[in-house]
Design a protein around this motif. Structure first.
Motif, PDB file in Angstrom:
ATOM      1  N   GLU A  83       6.836  39.022  46.834  1.00 22.79           N
ATOM      2  CA  GLU A  83       5.482  39.389  47.239  1.00 22.79           C
ATOM      3  C   GLU A  83       5.306  40.885  47.002  1.00 22.79           C
ATOM      4  OE1 GLU A  83       4.178  40.739  50.730  1.00 22.79           O
ATOM      5  OE2 GLU A  83       5.910  42.027  50.383  1.00 22.79           O
ATOM      6  N   GLU A 116      10.787  28.021  45.198  1.00 23.39           N
ATOM      7  CA  GLU A 116      10.146  26.942  45.942  1.00 23.39           C
ATOM      8  C   GLU A 116      10.257  25.659  45.147  1.00 23.39           C
ATOM      9  OE1 GLU A 116       6.658  27.842  48.492  1.00 23.39           O
ATOM     10  OE2 GLU A 116       6.191  29.251  46.893  1.00 23.39           O
ATOM     11  N   ARG A 122       2.148  25.349  42.574  1.00 22.02           N
ATOM     12  CA  ARG A 122       3.266  26.076  43.190  1.00 22.02           C
ATOM     13  C   ARG A 122       4.374  26.239  42.162  1.00 22.02           C
ATOM     14  NH1 ARG A 122       5.100  23.782  48.720  1.00 22.02           N
ATOM     15  NH2 ARG A 122       6.555  22.560  47.505  1.00 22.02           N
ATOM     16  N   PHE A 123       4.691  27.478  41.878  1.00 23.38           N
ATOM     17  CA  PHE A 123       5.643  27.791  40.815  1.00 23.38           C
ATOM     18  C   PHE A 123       6.725  28.725  41.331  1.00 23.38           C
ATOM     19  CE2 PHE A 123       1.377  27.137  39.138  1.00 23.38           C
ATOM     20  CZ  PHE A 123       1.607  26.077  38.275  1.00 23.38           C
ATOM     21  N   PHE A 126       4.984  33.114  39.537  1.00 23.69           N
ATOM     22  CA  PHE A 126       3.531  32.953  39.565  1.00 23.69           C
ATOM     23  C   PHE A 126       2.920  34.346  39.568  1.00 23.69           C
ATOM     24  CE2 PHE A 126       3.123  34.128  44.055  1.00 23.69           C
ATOM     25  CZ  PHE A 126       4.418  33.927  44.500  1.00 23.69           C
ATOM     26  N   GLU A 132      -4.816  46.353  48.806  1.00 20.51           N
ATOM     27  CA  GLU A 132      -4.301  46.865  50.073  1.00 20.51           C
ATOM     28  C   GLU A 132      -5.068  48.145  50.442  1.00 20.51           C
ATOM     29  OE1 GLU A 132      -1.780  44.949  51.203  1.00 20.51           O
ATOM     30  OE2 GLU A 132      -0.957  44.095  49.346  1.00 20.51           O
ATOM     31  N   LEU A 261       4.739  35.358  56.378  1.00 17.35           N
ATOM     32  CA  LEU A 261       5.326  36.696  56.302  1.00 17.35           C
ATOM     33  C   LEU A 261       5.281  37.290  57.713  1.00 17.35           C
ATOM     34  CD1 LEU A 261       2.982  36.874  53.456  1.00 17.35           C
ATOM     35  CD2 LEU A 261       5.239  37.779  52.958  1.00 17.35           C
ATOM     36  N   TYR A 264       2.602  40.467  59.722  1.00 20.08           N
ATOM     37  CA  TYR A 264       1.199  40.437  60.122  1.00 20.08           C
ATOM     38  C   TYR A 264       0.977  40.772  61.588  1.00 20.08           C
ATOM     39  CZ  TYR A 264      -0.033  38.538  55.578  1.00 20.08           C
ATOM     40  OH  TYR A 264      -0.211  38.371  54.240  1.00 20.08           O
ATOM     41  N   GLY A 283      -6.011  32.146  48.356  1.00 22.64           N
ATOM     42  CA  GLY A 283      -5.703  33.552  48.625  1.00 22.64           C
ATOM     43  C   GLY A 283      -5.671  33.791  50.119  1.00 22.64           C
ATOM     44  N   TYR A 288      -1.219  44.544  58.618  1.00 23.03           N
ATOM     45  CA  TYR A 288       0.221  44.720  58.822  1.00 23.03           C
ATOM     46  C   TYR A 288       0.437  46.122  59.371  1.00 23.03           C
ATOM     47  CZ  TYR A 288      -0.501  46.315  53.946  1.00 23.03           C
ATOM     48  OH  TYR A 288      -0.985  46.908  52.794  1.00 23.03           O
ATOM     49  N   GLY A 304      -4.462  43.954  53.834  1.00 23.36           N
ATOM     50  CA  GLY A 304      -4.579  43.588  52.421  1.00 23.36           C
ATOM     51  C   GLY A 304      -4.574  42.091  52.220  1.00 23.36           C
ATOM     52  N   THR A 307      -4.233  36.944  45.951  1.00 24.31           N
ATOM     53  CA  THR A 307      -4.738  35.653  45.509  1.00 24.31           C
ATOM     54  C   THR A 307      -3.922  35.199  44.302  1.00 24.31           C
ATOM     55  OG1 THR A 307      -6.681  34.458  44.693  1.00 24.31           O
ATOM     56  CG2 THR A 307      -6.592  36.797  44.181  1.00 24.31           C
ATOM     57  N   ARG A 311      -3.730  29.441  40.773  1.00 22.42           N
ATOM     58  CA  ARG A 311      -4.595  28.579  41.594  1.00 22.42           C
ATOM     59  C   ARG A 311      -6.057  28.797  41.233  1.00 22.42           C
ATOM     60  NH1 ARG A 311      -1.231  28.274  47.283  1.00 22.42           N
ATOM     61  NH2 ARG A 311       0.715  27.766  46.210  1.00 22.42           N
TER      62      ARG A 311
HETATM   63  P1  HAM Z   1       0.963  34.828  50.292  1.00 19.30           P
HETATM   64  O1  HAM Z   1       0.046  34.029  51.164  1.00 19.30           O
HETATM   65  O2  HAM Z   1       2.396  34.555  50.406  1.00 19.30           O
HETATM   66  O3  HAM Z   1       0.641  36.335  50.643  1.00 19.30           O
HETATM   67  O4  HAM Z   1       0.533  34.672  48.796  1.00 19.30           O
HETATM   68  C1  HAM Z   1      -0.798  34.936  48.383  1.00 19.30           C
HETATM   69  C2  HAM Z   1      -1.290  33.894  47.406  1.00 19.30           C
HETATM   70  O5  HAM Z   1      -0.376  33.758  46.315  1.00 19.30           O
HETATM   71  C3  HAM Z   1      -1.391  32.486  47.965  1.00 19.30           C
HETATM   72  O6  HAM Z   1      -2.614  32.318  48.640  1.00 19.30           O
HETATM   73  C4  HAM Z   1      -1.325  31.640  46.713  1.00 19.30           C
HETATM   74  O7  HAM Z   1      -2.617  31.580  46.103  1.00 19.30           O
HETATM   75  C5  HAM Z   1      -0.403  32.441  45.815  1.00 19.30           C
HETATM   76  N1  HAM Z   1       0.953  31.879  45.844  1.00 19.30           N
HETATM   77  C6  HAM Z   1       1.908  32.062  46.769  1.00 19.30           C
HETATM   78  N2  HAM Z   1       3.044  31.406  46.446  1.00 19.30           N
HETATM   79  C7  HAM Z   1       2.803  30.798  45.262  1.00 19.30           C
HETATM   80  C8  HAM Z   1       3.591  29.959  44.388  1.00 19.30           C
HETATM   81  N3  HAM Z   1       4.848  29.644  44.660  1.00 19.30           N
HETATM   82  N4  HAM Z   1       3.001  29.489  43.245  1.00 19.30           N
HETATM   83  C9  HAM Z   1       1.715  29.820  42.961  1.00 19.30           C
HETATM   84  N5  HAM Z   1       0.950  30.606  43.735  1.00 19.30           N
HETATM   85  C10 HAM Z   1       1.478  31.084  44.871  1.00 19.30           C
HETATM   86  C11 HAM Z   1       1.286  37.414  50.130  1.00 19.30           C
HETATM   87  O8  HAM Z   1       2.013  37.362  49.182  1.00 19.30           O
HETATM   88  C12 HAM Z   1       0.933  38.720  50.827  1.00 19.30           C
HETATM   89  N6  HAM Z   1       1.671  39.812  50.149  1.00 19.30           N
HETATM   90  C13 HAM Z   1      -0.549  38.946  50.811  1.00 19.30           C
HETATM   91  C14 HAM Z   1      -0.940  40.222  51.490  1.00 19.30           C
HETATM   92  C15 HAM Z   1      -1.260  41.386  50.903  1.00 19.30           C
HETATM   93  N7  HAM Z   1      -0.997  40.432  52.782  1.00 19.30           N
HETATM   94  C16 HAM Z   1      -1.321  41.688  53.022  1.00 19.30           C
HETATM   95  N8  HAM Z   1      -1.479  42.288  51.884  1.00 19.30           N
END
Ligand code: HAM
Length: 413
Positions: A83, A116, A122-123, A126, A132, A261, A264, A283, A288, A304, A307, A311
């Motif tokens: 992430e 995963e 889901r990849f 990705f 942020e 995560l 939060y 998304g 945080y 932050g 997305t 997807r």
């Molecule tokens: P997250 O919810 O883990 O948040 O991932 C954000 C988006 O990434 C998900 O809504 C989804 O669309 C996409 N995503 C996550 N995992 C996968 C996967 N294995 N394959 C395809 N798409 C995926 C974060 O990563 C936080 N860093 C968001 C954030 C930013 N929070 C605060 N600032």
């Protein structure tokens, strides 16, 4: 054709048609976020493993079982980034960005890695776009960021989008609730999945995310933190809700919204899309406020989202036509050098131009021009002639080799 190698499980190749769609998504984000004053940041694809262990949290699924971690040749443990928020928080500190005007507003786009179980949407590798705002505790920052993601998804034509909203309270405010939830979980321990039971002490909130039926039944009656918000946490959440209402952004309150995560605090949100099936979250993100401090910096509130580009692509239609070539330069054998030079002149003049790279005869070249959808062709024949052919009508006109680039450019303009 059966190939000896295939792209690794959970990964994919991005072919030109997909690359074009991705470029459009990225450019929409760059435009929107740029107009709101967010600057682009890029961090390395791998980091110290410890950054994610302390940033994302030891008790999360991501850290426990989804990281691509390896020891490099210098005997350091490194991890492909799962992430983007922890790396950006690290960069904020490393570059002394706390001395800049606050909040520091950043956006990013690129690949992320999680081990995963692959399925639609889901990849294991990705791509995300994220934004942020670091250094503001104002509810306006929450409302701005949520509004930006809502606008981006709308601009990109993602259908059936819904926003779920909750607050997890601050770390201090959460203590009593955590204890209440823990004792509720212990009372129902017999009906919980092993995974959830094991994490009652460490991460009781994760129980809300369980897919296990018994656990879900227990959680349907569980106390939710939304009903326990107090003091400034409650005020902050009220203010965010008011700002979203004023902006006409619809949302559904969802006390069971917890995210994968650990960093939060307070506001958390997720956008779902009804065109996506099981992996319906397109998304999400949240505040945080404690992360920067956890990484050794001063107390710094931040918020932050990210997305998933795949997807977005799954949820939207690909209705852009293939790009076509303005001019195909066909040449008889003695004139191939002249064709190469002419293609260059045409490109310099701003037209798209291609020539035969496959040693075809003139007839084969014309077939090829048709196949790639060229609008016009220039034929440099063996007698030194130069002819422009309209590939749709078949009309041909004589032209002068010296000025043909100019003529074609004028006709195109
Ligand atoms: P997250 O919810 O883990 O948040 O991932 C954000 C988006 O990434 C998900 O809504 C989804 O669309 C996409 N995503 C996550 N995992 C996968 C996967 N294995 N394959 C395809 N798409 C995926 C974060 O990563 C936080 N860093 C968001 C954030 C930013 N929070 C605060 N600032």
């Amino acid at each position: 054709v059966s190939a000896r190698f295939q792209a690794p499980k959970g990964t994919f190749d991005i072919l030109p048609a997909s690359a074009r769609r991705r470029a459009r998504v990225e450019s929409a984000a760059a435009g929107l976020l740029g107009r709101a004053g967010y600057g682009r940041i890029e961090t390395p694809l791998f980091e110290d493993t410890e950054l994610f262990e302390s940033g994302v949290g030891q008790s999360t699924d991501i850290v426990r079982k989804e990281m691509f971690t390896f020891t490099d040749l210098g005997d350091r443990s490194v991890t492909l980034r799962p992430e983007g928020t922890a790396p950006i928080a690290r960069a904020y500190l490393e570059h002394g960005m706390h001395t800049l005007a606050q909040p520091v507003k950043l956006w990013h786009a690129g690949p992320y890695f999680r081990y995963e179980a692959p399925q639609a949407g889901r990849f294991r590798q990705f791509n995300q776009i994220g934004a942020e705002a670091i250094g503001s505790d104002s509810p306006l920052a929450d409302a701005e960021l949520i509004g930006l993601l809502a606008t981006l998804l709308r601009e990109l034509g993602v259908p059936g989008v819904e926003l779920r909203l909750s607050s997890l309270g601050s770390a201090e405010g959460r203590g009593d609730y955590r204890a209440e939830l823990q004792s509720y979980l212990r009372e129902h321990e017999g009906d919980l999945s092993r995974d959830v039971k094991e994490r009652i002490d460490e991460n009781p909130l994760r129980a809300f995310d369980s897919k296990d039926e018994g656990t879900r039944a227990v959680m349907a009656e569980a106390p939710v933190i939304l009903d326990r918000l107090e003091g400034e946490d409650a005020e902050h959440f009220e203010a965010v809700r008011g700002l979203l209402d004023d902006a006409g952004i619809a949302y559904e309150l969802d006390g069971s919204l917890v995210r994968g995560l650990d960093y939060y605090t307070r506001t958390v949100f997720a956008f779902t899309c009804d065109a996506l099936g099981a992996q319906s979250e397109v998304g999400g993100g949240g505040r945080y406020d404690g992360l920067i401090e956890r990484l050794g910096g001063p107390p710094t509130p931040a918020i932050g989202w990210a997305t998933g580009i795949e997807r977005i692509l799954l949820a939207t239609r690909d209705d852009e036509p293939e790009p076509s070539t303005d001019v195909f330069v066909a040449a008889a054998d003695g004139r191939r050098e002249s064709a190469l030079a002419l293609a260059r002149e045409l490109r310099d003049a701003g037209l798209s131009a291609e020539l035969d790279l496959g040693g075809r005869g003139l007839k084969g070249q014309m077939k090829h021009a048709d196949r790639i959808g060229a609008r016009r062709a220039v034929i440099l024949d063996e007698d030194g002639g130069c002819v422009i052919r309209d590939m749709t009508t078949g009309d041909q006109t004589e032209a002068d080799r010296e000025t043909v680039a100019e003529t074609l450019r004028e006709d195109a303009g």
